[in-house]
Scaffold this motif. Structure first.
Motif, PDB file in Angstrom:
ATOM      1  N   GLY A  30      -3.597   0.673   5.237  1.00  0.00           N
ATOM      2  CA  GLY A  30      -2.983   1.098   6.476  1.00  0.00           C
ATOM      3  C   GLY A  30      -1.468   1.113   6.367  1.00  0.00           C
ATOM      4  N   PRO A  31      -0.796   1.665   7.364  1.00  0.00           N
ATOM      5  CA  PRO A  31       0.666   1.708   7.345  1.00  0.00           C
ATOM      6  C   PRO A  31       1.256   0.300   7.361  1.00  0.00           C
ATOM      7  N   GLU A  32       2.368   0.142   6.669  1.00  0.00           N
ATOM      8  CA  GLU A  32       3.103  -1.124   6.626  1.00  0.00           C
ATOM      9  C   GLU A  32       4.561  -0.845   6.970  1.00  0.00           C
ATOM     10  N   TRP A  33       5.052  -1.480   8.009  1.00  0.00           N
ATOM     11  CA  TRP A  33       6.478  -1.350   8.339  1.00  0.00           C
ATOM     12  C   TRP A  33       7.305  -1.980   7.221  1.00  0.00           C
ATOM     13  N   VAL A  34       8.404  -1.330   6.856  1.00  0.00           N
ATOM     14  CA  VAL A  34       9.233  -1.776   5.748  1.00  0.00           C
ATOM     15  C   VAL A  34      10.600  -2.271   6.213  1.00  0.00           C
ATOM     16  N   SER A  35      11.265  -1.464   7.064  1.00  0.00           N
ATOM     17  CA  SER A  35      12.637  -1.812   7.420  1.00  0.00           C
ATOM     18  C   SER A  35      13.068  -1.074   8.676  1.00  0.00           C
ATOM     19  N   ARG A  36      14.059  -1.635   9.368  1.00  0.00           N
ATOM     20  CA  ARG A  36      14.626  -1.014  10.565  1.00  0.00           C
ATOM     21  C   ARG A  36      16.129  -1.210  10.576  1.00  0.00           C
ATOM     22  N   ILE A  37      16.827  -0.205  11.109  1.00  0.00           N
ATOM     23  CA  ILE A  37      18.260  -0.307  11.331  1.00  0.00           C
ATOM     24  C   ILE A  37      18.518   0.064  12.780  1.00  0.00           C
ATOM     25  N   SER A  38      19.380  -0.692  13.433  1.00  0.00           N
ATOM     26  CA  SER A  38      19.659  -0.453  14.839  1.00  0.00           C
ATOM     27  C   SER A  38      20.403   0.872  15.029  1.00  0.00           C
ATOM     28  N   SER A  39      20.445   1.326  16.260  1.00  0.00           N
ATOM     29  CA  SER A  39      21.029   2.633  16.558  1.00  0.00           C
ATOM     30  C   SER A  39      22.488   2.732  16.097  1.00  0.00           C
ATOM     31  N   SER A  41       8.091  -8.562   2.207  1.00  0.00           N
ATOM     32  CA  SER A  41       7.700  -8.016   0.902  1.00  0.00           C
ATOM     33  C   SER A  41       8.823  -7.248   0.211  1.00  0.00           C
ATOM     34  N   VAL A  42       9.843  -6.835   0.952  1.00  0.00           N
ATOM     35  CA  VAL A  42      10.918  -6.047   0.346  1.00  0.00           C
ATOM     36  C   VAL A  42      12.292  -6.695   0.502  1.00  0.00           C
TER      37      VAL A  42
END
Length: 126
Positions: A44-53, A63-64
């Motif tokens: 299934g999909p795995e979230w990796v990273s996010r950057i704010s607006s 994991s990363v």
């Protein structure tokens, strides 16, 4: 039309590096947090990273963490994912997605995001 065009995937040896790019158009890029989500074969999909607006805050999956770096260039409406020390378990299709205020448990659910792009395949293999 909204477009999120991911690129930069390919075949790389373990320990190698790649930089993914995602060019956005058709929406107010600067108003959204941007995310990278990956899906490995058969999983299934795995979230990796996010950057704010505004680019001031970044978040990573355990994991990363320490190997991947997310960034964004608001002047180019583009978000990047610099990946180093790649491992075979990083093999996946990588997607970029726009969405803000998504609760942690929903980060891996595609319908949580306002906009979702096509993916780019990363294969880590010797």
């Amino acid at each position: 039309d909204v477009q999120l065009q991911a690129s930069g995937g390919g075949l790389v040896q373990p320990g190698g590096s790649l930089r993914l790019s995602c060019a956005a158009s058709g929406f107010a890029f600067g108003n959204y947090d941007m995310n990278w989500i990956r899906q490995a074969p058969g999983k299934g999909p795995e979230w990796v990273s996010r950057i704010s607006s505004g680019g001031g805050s970044t978040y990573y999956a355990d994991s990363v963490k320490g190997r991947f770096t997310i960034s964004r260039d608001i002047t180019k409406n583009t978000v990047y994912l610099q990946m180093s020390n790649l491992k075979p378990e990083d093999t996946a299709v990588y997607y970029c997605a726009a969405g803000s205020r998504i609760i942690y448990s929903m980060l891996g659910v595609p319908s949580s995001y306002d906009y979702w792009g096509q993916g780019t395949l990363v294969t880590v293999s010797s």
